[in-house]
Design an enzyme around this catalytic site. Structure first.
Site, short mmCIF file in Angstrom:
data_model
loop_
_atom_site.label_atom_id
_atom_site.label_comp_id
_atom_site.label_asym_id
_atom_site.label_seq_id
_atom_site.Cartn_x
_atom_site.Cartn_y
_atom_site.Cartn_z
N HIS A 327 -27.31 -6.48 -7.21
CA HIS A 327 -26.58 -5.21 -7.17
C HIS A 327 -26.45 -4.66 -5.76
O HIS A 327 -25.45 -4.03 -5.42
CB HIS A 327 -27.26 -4.18 -8.07
CG HIS A 327 -26.91 -4.37 -9.50
ND1 HIS A 327 -27.57 -5.25 -10.32
CD2 HIS A 327 -25.94 -3.82 -10.27
CE1 HIS A 327 -27.03 -5.21 -11.54
NE2 HIS A 327 -26.05 -4.36 -11.53
N GLY A 328 -27.46 -4.86 -4.95
CA GLY A 328 -27.35 -4.33 -3.60
C GLY A 328 -28.50 -4.78 -2.74
O GLY A 328 -29.61 -5.02 -3.21
#
Lengths: 479, 476
Positions: A327-328
């Site tokens: 996701h990040g």
């Protein structure tokens, strides 16, 4: 080019007309047209990063054939797969994780009294890189496993990788589901076009009217979390949980709808996750294409739940750690991922599942508990950095000030509550009467047109858009 | 019978669907359901309303000033009208840039035929139109929405805005749809403009100048703007050329001018204005630099009390700027713009315009003006005109305006006040003599004439018995 922009509406109207009017008559023409449109769609954002998609597509197209040609058990087969992984994950790693790991290393070096400054690379994260990297990886892995035959049609393969409806934020399609559709001449199906159109309108309504309005409150809260009282912080977190869901599911629905209007079926990405009665169920309803990707290409190869409980837990935690990182590139996402792993491993069996015995009421409690725990974890997902997240949780646990409506007036806040209530009612109906959507599609023309009209006018008159509200990107574009 | 193709059927349905939606929006538009915000100072709308009304009433715009908020706050069209004895109008919008200025000019030329266009240079800046900040874009869109000519709007629309902003620009309903959350049932209507009064495009925002405390911060923190960093984008240069070409084609005189900011607000101002100097030389157009080539930048009363980058001028600053620009235009085209000094219609239109008292002759039949003296010889100078004018805002007092010229024997009005010995009467009381001191109106700085102004109680001045320039500080 955003789905919720006039530019895209014009773009898609032209694509639709040319596609069905001219290009869909031949397979090669259709695929070439889809590829050209997909590259225009992506290049609209930044044409330079088309080179990454091209490299990814070309390498996997060629490697896929080499893997297929290599004999079973041949070492070169494994080498080709490693090469595909290295190229795709190398590009992803460079553009998404390089600075993150450097920052972390630098932090470590500073602890040892060494200077590690100026190591960062000045690079931009290409939109959708995590999505198309996983999509194209599934192709080579499936060939390696013997579950898929390598395609000999480069145009079809390139179109599969870059298919514009789902290129930048999914659903992450498997080659075995999507690629064969580029080998068949599409059939003009009025019912599919109608249902696709309805999905697009519904997605736009969810995004523009509800998710973007929730963002007003959420952004105001997370921009300055230090001053929040506990009730405002709680509402901000809850609103973000809904914003994230509505924003991302809206994107998926628009993507599925657009693809359907072009005669292409995409997989379902969300199935009412906030009605899930356990964390296990939640992850089979939330971002399904990613969850199932991790399940098939990581969890099961790690051994899944076939060995001891400890091994299962370890495998779950590895999957959630990497899911967080997917996701990040930040420690916030790592913690968020691990937290959700802990929910699945610990909370599910100990706290959530026991309510099953209480029947319908117990199921409702389960859904509420799952949603609340998930919501709590989102502080790490949404906040800016570690400090921001701590501020949010501190506000949640601390101050007893009065609740404040942020980013909007009281009437708008009340509308938001009504809209959320309406949304959940629709989710509940869909959960309990799965055929409701199909019945709607076959309802009399006046009913359908009234719905189209209501949704369109709702978007125009109730949408949260306009001057000074420039940033209307979908949240998952950043991944 | 040939069957209809399914794609054609979908297209027809799409067109019908869009038609229904557009018709609904049009109907809401016609009902003023989401009309522009109520704003007594909705100057954007007011400007075009007046320009069209002026055209309708055959009140031509002779001198057109183009620019952004610096122009509509920093240049008094009333005083410029007086100084040039013609109709000056400021057509300027907040945060506008050269591209928008060009399209404004295009539309204006459809309804007016100005003799001279004066472009203030702030819109010619480093930004390209598409790089505008959202706030600036909001201003731009609102300004666009107030323009009326459909053809020019259509021609300019896709240059001015990205496609996604076009619906916001063309539809009140789309742009203002959020009003539904701001007291929709009680939403006030757009103010109806009274077209019978005079409006020349000015929007007064600042009436007092820099305070001592702010001046101290300049000494402490230095300048806000570095003129060396103020570049001009290629797009702005391109549109400056287009403006020049359009003016040449239409036979319109073109000048450029830069309004000042406070001298300590801008460092390296000369580098900045030199860029305009170079540009206007390329365009073969005269350029007036009020930032570095006049003493205006040193006058604290001329500037908005702010250190933020966008420092505007005050009412007094705007009067002085009009004086400077008027003198500059007169020096370039002596007498050529003084078109309407003897035109009764023009004088009626400018009734109550103090710019006329300062520079021209009001209509003798005006009931709010009394001529005390005209063409009176004094020792070493002449009294060109002395009038007593009502102040519409305050019926208790009047203004006395005295204009003197024809200085002789080294006489100068600098640092002088005018001592007027007058014969006057209050009500039915006996006529008496008195001397009143009338200070120099410092915002008008000409070599060949001087203007003096004083506010006095409402009295009936019978005649001037004597006049002298004095070093004595004026008494209020």
């Amino acid at each position: 080019m955003l789905f919720n922009s006039i530019t895209f509406l014009i773009f898609f109207a032209l694509v639709f007309l040319i596609y069905w009017g001219l290009m869909a008559k031949t397979l090669r023409g259709r695929n070439s047209f889809v590829l050209a449109c997909s590259y225009i769609f992506y290049g609209w954002w930044d044409w330079r990063f088309l080179s990454l998609i091209f490299i990814s597509s070309l390498s996997d197209y060629l490697i896929g054939q080499r893997i297929e040609r290599a004999a079973e058990g041949d070492r070169t087969k494994r080498i080709y797969l490693a090469l595909s992984l290295a190229i795709n994950l190398g590009i992803l790693g460079l553009f998404k994780y390089f600075n993150f790991f450097l920052d972390s290393l630098q932090y470590g070096f500073q602890g040892l009294g060494m200077d590690g400054s100026n190591w960062r690379l000045d690079i931009v994260l290409p939109v959708g890189i995590s999505f198309y990297t996983f999509q194209t990886l599934s192709y080579t892995i499936d060939i390696y496993r013997g579950q898929l035959r390598a395609t000999r049609d480069p145009i079809a393969f390139f179109a599969f990788v870059a298919f514009f409806p789902q290129l930048v934020a999914g659903p992450i399609e498997r080659a075995k589901d999507l690629l064969p559709q580029f080998s068949l001449k599409p059939a003009f199906d009025k019912a599919a076009i109608r249902s696709g159109f309805t999905l697009v309108l519904w997605g736009l309504f969810k995004k523009v009217v509800i998710a973007d309005r929730l963002a007003l409150f959420v952004n105001a809260a997370f921009d300055e979390p230090a001053g929040l009282d506990s009730s405002t912080a709680a509402v901000a977190l809850l609103f973000f949980a809904f914003q994230l869901y509505l924003d991302f599911s809206a994107y998926s629905e628009i993507a599925i709808g657009i693809a359907r209007m072009l005669g292409v079926r995409l997989s379902t990405n969300f199935k009412r996750p906030y009605l899930a009665a356990s964390f296990g169920q939640f992850w089979s309803r939330w971002h399904i294409s990613l969850s199932s990707w991790f399940r098939d290409y990581l969890y099961i190869p790690l051994g899944g739940n076939r060995r001891s409980k400890w091994h299962t837990w370890r495998n779950v935690m590895i999957v959630f750690l990497l899911s967080g990182l997917w996701h990040g590139a930040s420690w916030n996402f790592v913690i968020w991922g691990l937290l959700n792993g802990v929910f699945l491993v610990v909370l599910d069996p100990l706290i959530i599942q026991p309510f099953r015995r209480l029947g319908g009421a117990g199921r409702a409690v389960q859904a509420i508990l799952v949603t609340l725990c998930w919501t709590l974890s989102l502080g790490f997902f949404r906040a800016q950095g570690w400090d921001g997240a701590i501020e949010v949780y501190r506000a949640l646990a601390g101050g007893n000030g009065a609740f404040t409506v942020l980013g909007m007036g009281e009437p708008e806040f009340q509308l938001l509550l009504w809209l959320l209530g309406g949304m959940m009612a629709i989710e509940w109906i869909q959960e309990n009467w799965p055929s409701a959507s199909e019945r709607l599609q076959s309802s009399p023309v006046l009913v359908r047109w009234s719905i189209y009209y209501g949704l369109s006018m709702g978007i125009i008159l109730l949408g949260s858009y306009g001057l000074n509200l420039a940033d209307k990107q979908f949240i998952y574009f950043q991944f | 019978m040939r069957s209809i193709s399914p794609l054609f059927e979908i297209c027809v349905k799409g067109v019908v669907g869009l038609g229904v939606i557009f018709t609904s929006l049009w109907a809401l538009e016609q009902k003023d359901a989401f009309a522009n915000e109520f704003n007594p100072n909705n100057h954007r709308e007011k400007r075009w309303n007046y320009l069209y009304k002026m055209a309708e009433q055959e009140t031509p715009v002779d001198v057109l000033v183009l620019g952004n908020s610096h122009a509509f706050t920093g240049l008094s069209p009333e005083y410029l009208s007086g100084a040039l004895e013609s109709n000056a109008f400021v057509l300027a919008n907040n945060a506008t840039n050269a591209m928008d200025v060009y399209w404004n000019l295009r539309e204006l030329l459809k309804i007016h035929s100005p003799k001279l266009v004066a472009v203030e240079t702030y819109p010619i800046n480093h930004r390209n139109h598409r790089d505008m900040l959202p706030g600036s874009l909001a201003h731009q869109i609102r300004a666009f929405n107030t323009r009326k000519d459909p053809a020019i709007r259509l021609a300019s629309m896709f240059s001015l805005f990205p496609v996604d902003d076009v619906p916001l620009a063309i539809s009140d309903v789309v742009r203002n749809h959020h009003y539904v959350w701001e007291g929709f049932p009680e939403r006030p209507r757009q103010r109806k403009v009274d077209y019978n009064d005079r409006y020349l495009g000015r929007f007064i925002r600042f009436t007092s100048g820099l305070t001592d405390s702010l001046l101290a911060t300049y000494d402490e923190l230095g300048a806000t703007i570095d003129g060396a960093e103020q570049l001009i984008s290629d797009e702005c240069i391109d549109y400056a050329h287009r403006i020049a070409e359009l003016c040449e084609k239409e036979g319109i005189k073109l000048v450029f001018f830069t309004l000042p900011m406070y001298e300590k607000h801008v460092e390296n101002a000369h580098i900045w204005t030199q860029r305009y100097e170079n540009l206007t030389q390329d365009l073969d157009a005269p350029y007036l630099d009020l930032q570095t080539q006049s003493d205006m930048a040193s006058k604290t009363e001329y500037f908005e009390n702010t250190r933020t980058a966008n420092q505007h001028m005050t009412l007094f600053g705007s009067i002085r700027a009009a004086d400077e620009l008027g003198e500059f235009i007169d020096s370039l085209y002596p007498g050529q713009l003084h078109l309407r000094a003897d035109e009764e219609k023009w004088l009626r239109y400018h009734k109550n315009n103090s710019g006329i008292y300062a520079y021209s002759r009001p209509l003798p039949t005006d009931d709010n003006v009394k001529f005390i003296a005209q063409d009176l010889h004094a020792q070493n100078f002449d009294i060109d005109q002395c009038v007593l004018a009502d102040l519409p805002a305050n019926p208790e007092v009047q203004e006395i305006w005295v204009r003197i010229d024809n200085f002789q024997n080294g006489t100068t009005p600098h640092n002088k006040s005018l001592q007027l010995r007058i014969e006057f009467q209050i009500g039915n009381e006996p006529v008496v003599d008195a001397t009143i001191s009338v200070p120099r109106y410092e915002h008008i700085q000409r070599e060949d004439m001087a203007v003096f102004r004083q506010i006095v109680r409402k009295i009936d001045i019978k005649r001037i018995k004597g006049v002298a320039l004095s070093d004595v500080a004026p008494q209020q």
